[in-house]
Design a protein around this motif. Structure first.
Motif, PDB file in Angstrom:
ATOM      1  N   ARG A  10       0.933  -1.257  -0.010  1.00 24.14           N
ATOM      2  CA  ARG A  10      -0.093   0.129   0.025  1.00 24.14           C
ATOM      3  C   ARG A  10       1.028   1.326   0.033  1.00 24.14           C
ATOM      4  NH1 ARG A  10      -3.824  -2.074   4.207  1.00 24.14           N
ATOM      5  NH2 ARG A  10      -5.578  -2.801   2.970  1.00 24.14           N
ATOM      6  N   LEU A  59     -10.633   5.559   6.564  1.00 24.32           N
ATOM      7  CA  LEU A  59     -10.888   5.155   7.955  1.00 24.32           C
ATOM      8  C   LEU A  59      -9.700   6.348   8.778  1.00 24.32           C
ATOM      9  CD1 LEU A  59     -10.930   1.601   8.510  1.00 24.32           C
ATOM     10  CD2 LEU A  59     -12.712   3.248   8.630  1.00 24.32           C
ATOM     11  N   ALA A 101     -21.221   1.990   5.771  1.00 23.53           N
ATOM     12  CA  ALA A 101     -21.041   0.643   5.785  1.00 23.53           C
ATOM     13  C   ALA A 101     -21.574   0.208   7.060  1.00 23.53           C
ATOM     14  CB  ALA A 101     -19.594   0.282   5.670  1.00 23.53           C
ATOM     15  N   LEU A 102     -22.199  -1.083   7.034  1.00 19.83           N
ATOM     16  CA  LEU A 102     -22.683  -1.729   8.290  1.00 19.83           C
ATOM     17  C   LEU A 102     -21.737  -2.977   8.998  1.00 19.83           C
ATOM     18  CD1 LEU A 102     -26.351  -2.478   7.098  1.00 19.83           C
ATOM     19  CD2 LEU A 102     -25.375  -0.555   8.404  1.00 19.83           C
ATOM     20  N   LEU A 103     -21.628  -2.728  10.098  1.00 19.03           N
ATOM     21  CA  LEU A 103     -20.657  -3.670  10.732  1.00 19.03           C
ATOM     22  C   LEU A 103     -21.680  -4.449  11.761  1.00 19.03           C
ATOM     23  CD1 LEU A 103     -17.274  -2.925  11.185  1.00 19.03           C
ATOM     24  CD2 LEU A 103     -18.184  -3.125  13.538  1.00 19.03           C
ATOM     25  N   ASN A 104     -21.546  -5.686  11.374  1.00 21.79           N
ATOM     26  CA  ASN A 104     -22.363  -6.712  12.083  1.00 21.79           C
ATOM     27  C   ASN A 104     -21.751  -7.272  13.234  1.00 21.79           C
ATOM     28  OD1 ASN A 104     -24.586  -7.146  10.321  1.00 21.79           O
ATOM     29  ND2 ASN A 104     -22.892  -7.160   8.777  1.00 21.79           N
ATOM     30  N   LYS A 105     -22.615  -7.394  14.539  1.00 20.37           N
ATOM     31  CA  LYS A 105     -22.026  -8.041  15.679  1.00 20.37           C
ATOM     32  C   LYS A 105     -23.277  -8.635  16.174  1.00 20.37           C
ATOM     33  CE  LYS A 105     -20.059  -8.450  19.525  1.00 20.37           C
ATOM     34  NZ  LYS A 105     -19.027  -9.246  19.613  1.00 20.37           N
ATOM     35  N   ARG A 125     -14.067   0.535  17.283  1.00 16.41           N
ATOM     36  CA  ARG A 125     -14.284   0.497  15.986  1.00 16.41           C
ATOM     37  C   ARG A 125     -14.889   1.907  15.582  1.00 16.41           C
ATOM     38  NH1 ARG A 125     -13.252  -4.208  13.392  1.00 16.41           N
ATOM     39  NH2 ARG A 125     -12.849  -5.955  14.623  1.00 16.41           N
TER      40      ARG A 125
ATOM     41  N   SER B  68      -7.254  -4.599   9.824  1.00 14.47           N
ATOM     42  CA  SER B  68      -8.492  -3.857  10.301  1.00 14.47           C
ATOM     43  C   SER B  68      -9.631  -4.999  10.947  1.00 14.47           C
ATOM     44  CB  SER B  68      -9.368  -3.263   9.163  1.00 14.47           C
ATOM     45  OG  SER B  68      -9.888  -4.062   8.442  1.00 14.47           O
ATOM     46  N   LEU B  69      -8.915  -6.365  10.948  1.00 19.62           N
ATOM     47  CA  LEU B  69     -10.281  -7.258  11.320  1.00 19.62           C
ATOM     48  C   LEU B  69     -11.564  -7.068  10.980  1.00 19.62           C
ATOM     49  CD1 LEU B  69      -8.858  -7.854  15.214  1.00 19.62           C
ATOM     50  CD2 LEU B  69      -8.400  -9.310  13.097  1.00 19.62           C
ATOM     51  N   THR B  70     -11.357  -6.733   9.547  1.00 17.44           N
ATOM     52  CA  THR B  70     -12.856  -6.474   9.227  1.00 17.44           C
ATOM     53  C   THR B  70     -12.746  -7.025   7.728  1.00 17.44           C
ATOM     54  OG1 THR B  70     -12.964  -4.469  10.230  1.00 17.44           O
ATOM     55  CG2 THR B  70     -14.614  -4.728   8.204  1.00 17.44           C
ATOM     56  N   TYR B 100     -13.565 -11.263  13.931  1.00 15.74           N
ATOM     57  CA  TYR B 100     -13.940 -10.469  12.620  1.00 15.74           C
ATOM     58  C   TYR B 100     -15.141  -9.729  12.564  1.00 15.74           C
ATOM     59  CZ  TYR B 100      -9.558 -11.997  10.312  1.00 15.74           C
ATOM     60  OH  TYR B 100      -8.214 -12.221  10.044  1.00 15.74           O
ATOM     61  N   ALA B 101     -15.294  -8.460  12.169  1.00 17.39           N
ATOM     62  CA  ALA B 101     -16.560  -7.834  11.782  1.00 17.39           C
ATOM     63  C   ALA B 101     -16.613  -8.101  10.346  1.00 17.39           C
ATOM     64  CB  ALA B 101     -16.455  -6.382  12.143  1.00 17.39           C
ATOM     65  N   LEU B 102     -17.941  -7.784   9.863  1.00 20.92           N
ATOM     66  CA  LEU B 102     -18.329  -7.866   8.470  1.00 20.92           C
ATOM     67  C   LEU B 102     -18.720  -6.562   7.856  1.00 20.92           C
ATOM     68  CD1 LEU B 102     -20.040 -11.165   8.114  1.00 20.92           C
ATOM     69  CD2 LEU B 102     -18.023 -10.949   7.639  1.00 20.92           C
ATOM     70  N   LEU B 103     -18.227  -6.219   6.859  1.00 18.67           N
ATOM     71  CA  LEU B 103     -18.455  -4.790   6.256  1.00 18.67           C
ATOM     72  C   LEU B 103     -19.315  -5.302   5.170  1.00 18.67           C
ATOM     73  CD1 LEU B 103     -16.991  -2.069   7.390  1.00 18.67           C
ATOM     74  CD2 LEU B 103     -16.645  -2.033   4.691  1.00 18.67           C
ATOM     75  N   VAL B 127     -10.110  -3.587   4.521  1.00 15.76           N
ATOM     76  CA  VAL B 127     -10.654  -4.850   4.901  1.00 15.76           C
ATOM     77  C   VAL B 127      -9.286  -5.640   4.625  1.00 15.76           C
ATOM     78  CG1 VAL B 127     -12.795  -4.213   4.286  1.00 15.76           C
ATOM     79  CG2 VAL B 127     -11.460  -5.381   2.760  1.00 15.76           C
TER      80      VAL B 127
END
Lengths: 357, 357
Positions: A10, A59, A101-105, A125, B68-70, B100-103, B127
């Protein structure tokens, strides 16, 4: 891709600063649009950004601004909540359309320690807001009663939860749904109207029971309130549910079932027992599952627009985020909306015999 | 909450450094466990962290570490993909279990520009990996053929997609499902076996057609390959589908239907036409919808464990992430798994008459 250099690594702000011969802080000022940079330096840094193909991290930029453009969604998929299906689709689309964006928990245990851990993860987060999407089961949401929500750095909107002072809730009027479903059966001259409910510890199921009871009281049929059997939401509980209702009232002439899936089981059991639907027994559900028009016979039901509920909840959350930051509401969220949605009756053959539908 | 100060503002590392009388860099070193700090300084900084209730940002820490653990999930909810339901639940749980979280990201247009924009957004949010979860429709996934995936800083796993060199795919063997479904009907002495397929531009639907055709060839019944009608996956297309199949073959004795929802429509139409199922016409579906055991008659089907598919895909992605970073696989993902899952036959009355099920 122009976001990595030839080694696949990157490109970082440090690379840009090195190439431009400025400090990382100066390069950062250019990226963030600060005025404390000369025009000449700015031009040089921007040119290096172009040449290297540097893409400032959303981010990283948003951490600086205290915004992540990410919303946390707390769900409890273990109980097969409606948020797993259509409503989730509505939420994803609405979020996507607004650039979030949605972050699911996942969350199924609502002890204070678990709530603290969940909120801690959301804070780490840096989500801008939280949707509490899992269903209210027993006392699962009671932590909202005394949690210092105003001290949280982000707002929270709960879905289909019991009203509580200081908590934003978006959901359906399940009391009215139960009442209107029962009124429909009453309008067809049914007088022994039972109810196969969802699990009794669900807020949604309780409200539908109360609506059914209210309609029975209105009609002067309080004795019917004894004809209530608890189901599981699932088709498996339809057959045993109908059997038990017929034990409570052998000449039952209608049953309001709290989900289309359970109603499917009820229809199958009625057929097995040789009970004519709707001649002897009118059956209606709630949900308007896409398949319910194809049941035998096609099912009268109450439709609930769950994608819309999810969209309304998300827009509500975005308005509360803007309130906190003193920002105007974005396009598409400009107006406050009613947070209480209503079901709509869909009449089919399971209550009305041969109808055009 | 102990993560904000009395003004409700997030406590920052700068606050900690100020209170401890050290530079922000030194405070950062303590948070990141660097050895370049004296024990005395470390103790003082840790005490200030405790007093102020500072919670280091996961994202800030992970941006430093390049993680990012995403995980990004690219979906296409507009087409009602299976990833919206059970499979999504499986994915959320597996991700949650691994920290992990999901985006979620919506995508329906797969032009090169849209793909670039999607990958750009995933890169900006850093991600660690991507699941391509939307269904393969027409040429939607052809960008994978020549995209320089190895140059992306994160791995990608596609679900239920056509095999391509250099692309990780996890999915079901839909060819085998179509073949085994048809073999079941052949084993019941059916000899005029039609197929109501999913939309022809879907990879999954195509493979099931090919499996049905292969079984017909095996059995020496190639003439049946003319009895194929395209449906929409939905119940609405079941009735018209059966009508068209009966035009193609008036003495059809079996139909393999590519979704349980369409099979429900087929059963309803058969009943309307007075066709005995399974006596005259055996009907079977695929999916094992929870409701299919309650259809009239209960439906023979092929069960596909979509939550498991999602879990396997997620574990595969995590292994590929570890490969890139030269890290050992975490517990629960230690073993490579087969990326091709199989369906299982569930026999019920719609093909076999009165059976114990």
């Amino acid at each position: 891709m122009d976001t990595t250099n030839t080694a696949g690594r990157r490109v970082t702000l440090a690379d840009v600063a090195r190439m431009a011969g400025v400090s990382k802080q100066t390069a950062s000022r250019v990226v963030n649009g600060s005025a404390q940079v000369t025009d000449e330096t700015r031009a040089r840094v921007l040119q290096c950004i172009e040449v290297l193909g540097f893409r400032p991290s959303t981010l990283a930029r948003q951490l600086t601004a205290g915004r992540s453009l990410t919303l946390g969604v707390v769900n409890n998929t273990a109980v097969g909540h409606l948020m797993c299906g259509d409503a989730y689709v509505g939420m994803v689309r609405q979020a996507d359309g607004m650039g979030y964006a949605l972050l699911n928990k996942e969350m199924s245990d609502f002890s204070r320690a678990s709530v603290d851990a969940m909120l801690g993860q959301m804070l780490e987060r840096q989500v801008d807001g939280i949707i509490l999407a899992g269903p209210e089961i027993g006392n699962s949401h009671d932590w909202l009663d005394d949690y210092p929500l105003d001290d949280l750095p982000m707002p929270l909107v709960a879905i289909n939860a019991r009203p509580r002072a200081g908590v934003d809730v978006v959901g359906f009027d399940n009391f009215l749904a139960g009442q209107n479903a029962t009124r429909h059966l009453l309008s067809l001259q049914r007088r022994r109207i039972g109810h196969l409910s969802g699990p009794n510890n669900r807020w949604v199921a309780q409200r539908r029971i109360e609506g059914w009871q209210a309609a029975l009281d209105e009609a002067g049929l309080p004795e019917c309130k004894a004809y209530c059997v608890e189901g599981s939401w699932e088709a498996e509980s339809g057959g045993p549910g109908l059997q038990r209702l017929l034990e409570l009232c052998p000449d039952l002439d209608a049953v309001f079932v709290s989900s289309d899936r359970m109603a499917l089981g009820v229809l199958m059991e009625a057929q097995r027992l040789g009970i004519d639907v709707p001649g002897t027994l009118a059956v209606m559900g709630i949900d308007n599952d896409p398949q319910s028009a194809f049941f035998t016979p096609p099912l009268t039901t109450m439709t609930q627009d769950t994608p819309r509920m999810a969209e309304v909840a998300l827009r509500q959350l975005v308005r509360r985020i803007c309130d906190r930051h003193g920002e105007p509401y974005p396009a598409g969220c400009a107006q406050e909306e009613s947070s209480m949605l209503t079901h709509r009756l869909i009449v089919r053959q399971s209550t009305l015999g041969d109808v055009a539908n």
